[in-house]
Motif scaffolding. Structure first.
Motif, mmCIF file in Angstrom:
data_model
loop_
_atom_site.group_PDB
_atom_site.id
_atom_site.type_symbol
_atom_site.label_atom_id
_atom_site.label_comp_id
_atom_site.label_asym_id
_atom_site.label_seq_id
_atom_site.Cartn_x
_atom_site.Cartn_y
_atom_site.Cartn_z
ATOM 1 N N VAL A 1 0.866 -1.185 0.000
ATOM 2 C CA VAL A 1 0.000 0.000 0.000
ATOM 3 C C VAL A 1 0.902 1.234 0.000
ATOM 4 O O VAL A 1 1.784 1.358 0.857
ATOM 5 N N SER A 2 0.682 2.122 -0.943
ATOM 6 C CA SER A 2 1.460 3.359 -1.029
ATOM 7 C C SER A 2 0.548 4.548 -0.788
ATOM 8 O O SER A 2 -0.630 4.516 -1.146
ATOM 9 N N GLY A 3 1.092 5.596 -0.191
ATOM 10 C CA GLY A 3 0.338 6.819 0.003
ATOM 11 C C GLY A 3 0.752 7.884 -0.990
ATOM 12 O O GLY A 3 1.893 7.899 -1.473
ATOM 13 N N ALA B 1 -4.619 6.259 -1.343
ATOM 14 C CA ALA B 1 -3.960 4.987 -1.059
ATOM 15 C C ALA B 1 -3.937 4.195 -2.355
ATOM 16 O O ALA B 1 -4.960 4.082 -3.037
ATOM 17 N N TYR C 1 -2.888 0.562 -4.218
ATOM 18 C CA TYR C 1 -2.645 -0.852 -3.982
ATOM 19 C C TYR C 1 -2.144 -1.493 -5.282
ATOM 20 O O TYR C 1 -2.778 -1.338 -6.329
ATOM 21 N N HIS D 1 2.128 -2.345 5.729
ATOM 22 C CA HIS D 1 2.055 -1.325 4.683
ATOM 23 C C HIS D 1 1.034 -0.244 5.041
ATOM 24 O O HIS D 1 1.272 0.950 4.803
ATOM 25 N N GLU D 2 -0.095 -0.651 5.592
ATOM 26 C CA GLU D 2 -1.082 0.342 6.025
ATOM 27 C C GLU D 2 -0.545 1.168 7.195
ATOM 28 O O GLU D 2 -0.814 2.376 7.272
ATOM 29 N N GLU E 1 2.562 1.962 7.682
ATOM 30 C CA GLU E 1 3.532 2.901 7.123
ATOM 31 C C GLU E 1 2.824 4.063 6.424
ATOM 32 O O GLU E 1 3.230 5.227 6.563
ATOM 33 N N THR E 2 1.768 3.759 5.672
ATOM 34 C CA THR E 2 1.022 4.820 4.993
ATOM 35 C C THR E 2 0.345 5.735 6.002
ATOM 36 O O THR E 2 0.294 6.956 5.817
ATOM 37 N N TYR E 3 -0.171 5.165 7.070
ATOM 38 C CA TYR E 3 -0.726 5.989 8.155
ATOM 39 C C TYR E 3 0.353 6.870 8.772
ATOM 40 O O TYR E 3 0.153 8.076 9.005
ATOM 41 N N PHE F 1 1.572 9.509 5.891
ATOM 42 C CA PHE F 1 0.591 10.347 5.202
ATOM 43 C C PHE F 1 -0.628 10.700 6.048
ATOM 44 O O PHE F 1 -1.394 11.587 5.687
ATOM 45 N N HIS G 1 3.043 14.114 9.601
ATOM 46 C CA HIS G 1 3.248 12.973 8.711
ATOM 47 C C HIS G 1 4.256 13.370 7.643
ATOM 48 O O HIS G 1 3.936 14.122 6.714
#
Length: 245
Positions: free
Chosen positions: A131-133, A146, A148, A185-186, A188-190, A193, A215
């Motif tokens: 998952v990338s932000g 987000a 995927y 991954h979630e 890290e995105t949290y 971002f 963030h």
């Protein structure tokens, strides 16, 4: 890098080659926004274009960028069948760009779409690569994304799924129950971002200290740093070394 002038899914720009979009305007040149000399990163020639703003026209083609119906059309048709004709209610738009297929999914429909993408025999995107932000500060109401990256080992195919949420309500359903590897991954995105993944089993920071303020990968986060002493010389903080914009 922004997306502008979105159109509804079924209203592609007229007179475009099937499955393609016009070349997007240049949003930024270079890696750090430096003007003139001083960019020591090696990315001075980088050209970043704005992301496609419209839905691609049928046929979508495939990774070979063919204008004929192909792999991407089959994926879209299979998801429409799996959703029992509710594709338009779940997917805001479909974009084929640079040989990639992206479904822009409504956040409240994300778990249902992901479950079908994983479990349907004709789709079988059984592997989530993470998952990338992304942060688009000028996209009012859709500032946070987000993204995927899914892979079908069964059919040797790849797919991108993108979900948007407003900065004022940065909530997106968690997909950990569907793709357990998205757990970290979630997080890290949290962490980077500020996207809150509702239903995550333990949504805590994973890189920054628990009491960190802000963030760091958001585009409105201040560039900072501290001077570094090395062999008797003092190297200025990063935000003082180059001209940033």
């Amino acid at each position: 890098m922004t997306e502008e002038n979105r159109a509804p899914q079924n209203e592609p720009e007229a007179n475009l080659p099937a499955g393609n979009l016009p070349e997007q305007p240049i949003a930024r040149r270079g890696m750090f926004g430096v003007h003139g000399t001083g960019d020591t990163s090696g990315y001075g020639g980088l050209v970043v274009r704005r992301a496609p703003a419209l839905s691609s026209a049928r046929p979508y083609g495939g990774p070979d960028r063919s204008a004929e119906p192909g792999e991407f059309d089959e994926i879209a048709d299979n998801l429409d069948r799996a959703l029992e004709g509710a594709f338009a209610d779940a997917v805001e738009r479909v974009v084929v760009d640079r040989g990639e297929l992206t479904f822009h999914v409504k956040r409240e429909k994300l778990p249902d779409v992901m479950r079908h993408l994983r479990d349907d025999a004709a789709l079988r995107f059984e592997l989530s690569l993470g998952v990338s932000g992304v942060h688009y500060p000028h996209e009012t109401g859709r500032e946070l994304r987000a993204v995927y990256h899914l892979c079908s080992i069964t059919h040797n195919r790849r797919l991108r799924v993108e979900v948007a949420c407003p900065d004022a309500d940065p909530h997106i359903p968690s997909t950990v129950s569907i793709y357990p590897t998205n757990d970290w991954h979630e997080r890290e995105t949290y962490d980077f971002f500020g996207i809150v993944f509702d239903g995550h089993p333990a949504l805590t920071r994973i890189e920054m200290p628990d009491d960190w303020d802000g963030h760091p990968q958001r585009k409105d986060y201040p560039l900072g740093g501290i001077p570094v002493e090395y062999r008797g010389a003092t190297i200025p903080a990063p935000d003082q070394r180059r001209s940033y914009s």
